[in-house]
Enzyme design. Structure first.
Site, PDB file in Angstrom:
ATOM      1  N   ARG A 126     -12.994  12.769   3.120  1.00 20.06           N
ATOM      2  CA  ARG A 126     -11.731  13.485   3.369  1.00 20.06           C
ATOM      3  C   ARG A 126     -11.201  14.121   2.091  1.00 20.06           C
ATOM      4  NH1 ARG A 126      -8.130   9.058   4.934  1.00 20.06           N
ATOM      5  NH2 ARG A 126      -6.501  10.615   4.985  1.00 20.06           N
ATOM      6  N   ASP A 186     -13.944   3.148   6.217  1.00 16.65           N
ATOM      7  CA  ASP A 186     -12.872   3.836   5.498  1.00 16.65           C
ATOM      8  C   ASP A 186     -13.337   4.284   4.124  1.00 16.65           C
ATOM      9  OD1 ASP A 186     -10.147   4.777   4.975  1.00 16.65           O
ATOM     10  OD2 ASP A 186     -10.189   3.204   3.462  1.00 16.65           O
ATOM     11  N   LYS A 213      -7.900  -1.103   6.172  1.00 17.67           N
ATOM     12  CA  LYS A 213      -8.134  -1.879   4.944  1.00 17.67           C
ATOM     13  C   LYS A 213      -7.257  -3.128   4.917  1.00 17.67           C
ATOM     14  CE  LYS A 213      -7.377   1.607   2.005  1.00 17.67           C
ATOM     15  NZ  LYS A 213      -7.763   2.982   2.097  1.00 17.67           N
ATOM     16  N   HIS A 223       0.835  -1.189   0.000  1.00 20.48           N
ATOM     17  CA  HIS A 223       0.000   0.000   0.000  1.00 20.48           C
ATOM     18  C   HIS A 223       0.872   1.241   0.000  1.00 20.48           C
ATOM     19  CE1 HIS A 223      -4.168   1.394   0.398  1.00 20.48           C
ATOM     20  NE2 HIS A 223      -3.602   2.495   0.866  1.00 20.48           N
ATOM     21  N   SER A 282      -6.698   4.711   7.943  1.00 18.94           N
ATOM     22  CA  SER A 282      -7.291   4.387   6.648  1.00 18.94           C
ATOM     23  C   SER A 282      -6.539   3.228   5.997  1.00 18.94           C
ATOM     24  CB  SER A 282      -7.245   5.641   5.762  1.00 18.94           C
ATOM     25  OG  SER A 282      -7.440   5.326   4.412  1.00 18.94           O
TER      26      SER A 282
HETATM   27  N1  URA Z   1      -4.068   5.820   1.212  1.00 18.25           N
HETATM   28  C1  URA Z   1      -5.116   5.423   1.947  1.00 18.25           C
HETATM   29  O1  URA Z   1      -5.600   4.299   1.803  1.00 18.25           O
HETATM   30  N2  URA Z   1      -5.637   6.252   2.823  1.00 18.25           N
HETATM   31  C2  URA Z   1      -5.153   7.486   3.019  1.00 18.25           C
HETATM   32  O2  URA Z   1      -5.660   8.178   3.845  1.00 18.25           O
HETATM   33  C3  URA Z   1      -4.050   7.915   2.264  1.00 18.25           C
HETATM   34  C4  URA Z   1      -3.521   7.057   1.355  1.00 18.25           C
END
Ligand code: URA
Length: 436
Positions: free
Chosen positions: A168, A161, A187, A82, A183
């Site tokens: 956001r 999220d 996930k 990620h 966030s």
């Molecule tokens: N990637 C994400 O999944 N969430 C964020 O807040 C920023 C980048």
């Protein structure tokens, strides 16, 4: 409990309890806390921060807001990656097939664009027919059958999220360590990966502007991951200038396809190889970074990664004709260039300005429900440290309307600073955490 009291408590810089955080997240998920209260809460968190305990509670509450996958049938070896968000970051499109081609199952839930940073799902959706809203059963069956799956955030996984991310994006509440950490990690926890490589970006085109903030974000995420039993490595990577050349959805997809054929920008190549190597280390394919790099490079060189990519696209109902002939992917009506006004050395290519420009011409969203245009974007032809001559091309701007080019012309010109003295190119990576 009342949402307004929780908002006021955070506004007044007090520490929230686990119950208060869970209440807020659950009520937001089921719709009883409306968007305006959640936006206000997010802004209070952004302004006043959270303790590590609060961030952990927030992450776990968000992970528990929907289904949590259990990939134990894969022997504890499902790996994921990620990025915290950057400009021109199409790494996932290359790294996931490389690692899957090396024999590690890659099950990844990706996001859409957020603020000035792009999102893998928006890029992938340039391919007609491609399904990016897989159900939990589909996620597992693809992982079982193909060893690779790239899906968007389904309504069942970390739905809190999904909702908060979209909010956001349009309420100025992206740049917050607690909100980014929760966030990302909610996930990751919900999608069940056993090992996670985090790419924490730092610089002008990242949400973290200083190395200190990036390191703090990386440390918090590694700690949350370990706490929930995951193996985590976080690299801190340079994002002062865009990664690679392409910025914009179909343009980035084309660059990723080029890279899967072994061609493309040096920085993007190095990024893909190193991220793949860290994932191979996390998945116990190797203990050693150099060996991981060689394994990754071999999967690119002999075409296994490209075959894996096509297998994934085909399995997710994408039209393979468009990846085999990327010239068929959406193309903008016009391409305008911006050239250097003097000779010298490139000191700055401000990734945030480039990212914002790409949003302004339609590659990203200004409001939650905006449609993006897959064809538009910016090809960034210069890198920090390059020597340029007056008149040399710096940007190609792909737009649908001439007036869109006019909107970003000055902004893009200002994004580049040219000096008379030679400039050293910055490193690709600043640091790695969690390697032991
Ligand atoms: N990637 C994400 O999944 N969430 C964020 O807040 C920023 C980048």
């Amino acid at each position: 409990m009342r949402a307004v009291d929780i908002i006021i408590k955070k506004r007044d810089k007090k520490e929230l309890s686990g119950e208060e955080i869970s209440y807020m997240i659950n009520a937001f998920t089921d719709g009883s806390v409306p968007d305006y209260q959640m936006s206000s809460f997010a802004m209070a968190v952004l302004l006043n921060g959270m303790t590590h305990q609060e961030i952990t509670e927030l992450t776990l509450a968000m992970a528990a807001s929907g289904d949590q996958l259990d990939p134990s049938e894969f022997g504890g070896n499902v790996v994921d990656k990620h990025s915290t968000g950057g400009v021109g970051d199409k790494t996932t499109l290359v790294v996931a097939p490389i690692v899957a081609a090396c024999g590690l199952p890659v099950g990844k839930m990706s996001g859409r664009g957020l603020g000035f940073s792009g999102g893998t799902i928006d890029k992938l959706e340039s391919i007609p027919g491609l399904k990016t809203d897989l159900s939990t059963e589909e996620f597992f069956s693809h992982l079982r059958e193909h060893g690779i799956v790239l899906t968007g955030q389904s309504a069942d996984l970390a739905p809190a999220d999904g909702k908060l991310y979209a909010l956001r994006d349009v309420t100025g509440t992206v740049q917050s360590i607690p909100l980014i950490a929760s966030s990302v990690m909610s996930k990751k926890i919900a999608s069940g990966a056993n090992a996670i490589a985090l790419d924490v970006k730092v610089g002008r085109g990242a949400f973290m502007k200083t190395l200190e903030d990036a390191r703090e974000l990386a440390e918090v995420m590694v700690a949350i991951g370990n706490l929930s039993g995951r193996r985590v490595i976080a690299v801190i990577s340079q994002m002062d200038q865009p990664l690679g050349v392409a910025v914009g959805n179909a343009l980035e997809l084309k660059e990723a396809i080029e890279m899967l054929h072994g061609r493309g920008p040096k920085d993007f190549h190095a990024h893909c190889i190193d991220l793949s190597a860290y994932m191979l280390i996390l998945g116990h394919k190797t203990k050693n970074l150099q060996e991981g790099r060689e394994m990754a490079q071999a999967a690119l060189d002999d075409g296994r990664a490209w075959q894996k990519f096509k297998e994934m696209i085909g399995a997710q109902h994408g039209d393979l004709g468009f990846v085999e002939h990327p010239e068929k992917l959406p193309q903008s009506r016009y391409v305008f260039s911006i050239n250097a006004e003097k000779s010298g050395y490139i000191k700055t290519v401000d990734a945030q300005e480039v990212g914002e420009s790409s949003v302004m011409i339609g590659a990203g969203r200004a409001k939650k429900d905006d449609q993006i245009d897959p064809a538009v974007g910016i090809m960034v032809r210069v890198k920090i440290g390059d020597k340029v001559e007056v008149g040399q091309r710096m940007f190609d701007v792909h737009v649908e309307k001439e007036s869109d080019f006019e909107i970003v012309f000055e902004k893009l010109k200002k994004a580049v600073e040219i000096t008379n003295e030679p400039v050293e190119a910055p490193p690709y990576f600043w640091d790695v955490l969690g390697m032991n």
